[in-house]
Motif scaffolding. Structure first.
Motif, PDB file in Angstrom:
ATOM      1  N   ARG A   1       0.832  -1.211   0.000  1.00  0.00           N
ATOM      2  CA  ARG A   1       0.000   0.000   0.000  1.00  0.00           C
ATOM      3  C   ARG A   1       0.863   1.256   0.000  1.00  0.00           C
TER       4      ARG A   1
ATOM      5  N   ALA B   1       0.184   5.247   1.570  1.00  0.00           N
ATOM      6  CA  ALA B   1      -0.774   5.868   2.490  1.00  0.00           C
ATOM      7  C   ALA B   1      -0.460   7.351   2.700  1.00  0.00           C
TER       8      ALA B   1
ATOM      9  N   GLU C   1      -4.690   9.205   4.477  1.00  0.00           N
ATOM     10  CA  GLU C   1      -4.556   9.357   5.939  1.00  0.00           C
ATOM     11  C   GLU C   1      -4.908  10.791   6.329  1.00  0.00           C
TER      12      GLU C   1
HETATM   13  N1  GLU Z   1       0.619   9.008   6.172  1.00  0.00           N
HETATM   14  C1  GLU Z   1       2.009   8.842   6.441  1.00  0.00           C
HETATM   15  C2  GLU Z   1       2.798   9.904   5.703  1.00  0.00           C
HETATM   16  O1  GLU Z   1       2.309  10.428   4.715  1.00  0.00           O
HETATM   17  C3  GLU Z   1       2.536   7.493   6.023  1.00  0.00           C
HETATM   18  C4  GLU Z   1       2.197   6.461   7.005  1.00  0.00           C
HETATM   19  C5  GLU Z   1       2.595   5.042   6.655  1.00  0.00           C
HETATM   20  O2  GLU Z   1       2.952   4.772   5.490  1.00  0.00           O
HETATM   21  O3  GLU Z   1       2.505   4.216   7.547  1.00  0.00           O
HETATM   22  O4  GLU Z   1       3.889  10.196   6.107  1.00  0.00           O
END
Ligand code: GLU
Length: 306
Positions: A13, A15, A49
């Motif tokens: 994934r 995120a 996120e």
């Molecule tokens: N949302 C986080 C970021 O953009 C990444 C979190 C993850 O990959 O666990 O830094």
């Protein structure tokens, strides 16, 4: 234990936090996550996120840019803000196991307690861990509580594809913030498990968070994913690349030039199918990617490649 869909097939994934446009470093991490997933026959998923730093319009821009560089994903992206009930369910289970406690500390309380002798820096010093019910009742009337994990380990070991066995400290980290927002460290663990993610590829700024997340997954009865923390992109001053560094987004640099820079830094041909055929995690650069953004348009990579 809740349903864990798709575990047999596994998934990787990406995120992103929708706080702004993705820059070259974010795009490179996304490409690596895709290459790791596809080269191992996994599904590839996206998760937005947005519990914390969301900017209107950023999610659409990010999805547009990920598609523009040629990535594909197997399900509609999910958004963390739609999943609060699942985080609550995990919190309830931890509470049932006696694993949660209320914390009333301010940042300042923690900094002061942490500067005491024999206290490891950055670790929650445990101030609220064993408050009496009377003390809690009094403190509740003063400020809202955050909820912390009652951890019974000092450290936890993970396996990382790029870093090998990695053992890192685990403290009583926050799972629910005192403004009622689910903490990233809980959301990421719940989502990876419920999405069937068994391969976590992300920037190595999060390596230190992985032992706590893996420990939390094990408490919730989830399988612990495999990890690959990949080097970040840095600006010429050696700081994490950021949009304010200049021409560092796909819109600034142009698609072909951006792909040339990113794949060049990885020692791979500048197109996804060809890069996938040659991808070998053992040959990835171990050091940060140094990016020299031009003040106007165009970006010169002075790359610390291989
Ligand atoms: N949302 C986080 C970021 O953009 C990444 C979190 C993850 O990959 O666990 O830094």
């Amino acid at each position: 234990m809740p349903d864990l869909p798709g575990l047999h097939s596994g998934a990787g994934r990406f995120a992103p936090s929708p706080s702004g446009e993705l820059h070259l470093g974010n795009l490179r991490t996304a490409i690596l996550a895709w290459l790791f997933a596809r080269s191992t026959g996994r599904r590839f998923l996206l998760r937005i996120e947005d519990l914390d730093r969301a900017r209107a319009g950023a999610e659409a821009e990010q999805l547009r840019d990920l598609a523009l560089i040629g990535l594909d994903w197997d399900e509609a992206p999910i958004r963390q803000s739609d999943r609060v009930a699942r985080y609550r369910e995990a919190l309830d289970r931890l509470r049932g196991q006696g694993r949660l406690y209320e914390c009333f500390c301010t940042r300042r309380d923690i900094a002061e307690a942490a500067s005491a002798p024999h206290q490891a820096p950055g670790r929650y010093p445990g101030t609220c861990r064993s408050l009496s019910e009377t003390e809690r009742a009094r403190k509740r009337s003063e400020r809202p509580a955050a909820w912390r994990l009652r951890s019974d380990v000092a450290e936890f070991r993970i396996h990382d594809r790029q870093h090998g066995e990695f053992r890192g400290p685990v403290d009583d980290f926050v799972l629910l913030r005192n403004d009622g927002v689910t903490a990233y460290n809980l959301a990421v663990v719940v989502d990876d498990a419920l999405q069937g993610v068994d391969q976590v590829v992300r920037g190595d700024d999060l390596l230190a968070a992985a032992p706590g997340q893996a420990y939390l997954a094990s408490l919730l009865g989830y399988p612990v994913p495999g990890y690959a923390h990949v080097p970040l992109a840095l600006n010429p001053a050696g700081q994490r690349l950021a949009k304010r560094d200049g021409a560092v987004t796909l819109a600034d640099v142009g698609r072909d030039a951006a792909l040339g820079l990113i794949f060049g830094s990885l020692g791979l041909p500048p197109a996804l199918p060809a890069a996938l055929a040659e991808f070998d995690p053992a040959r990835l650069p171990r050091e940060a990617w140094l990016v020299r953004p031009a003040p106007g348009h165009g970006t010169n990579n002075v790359g610390a490649g291989r």
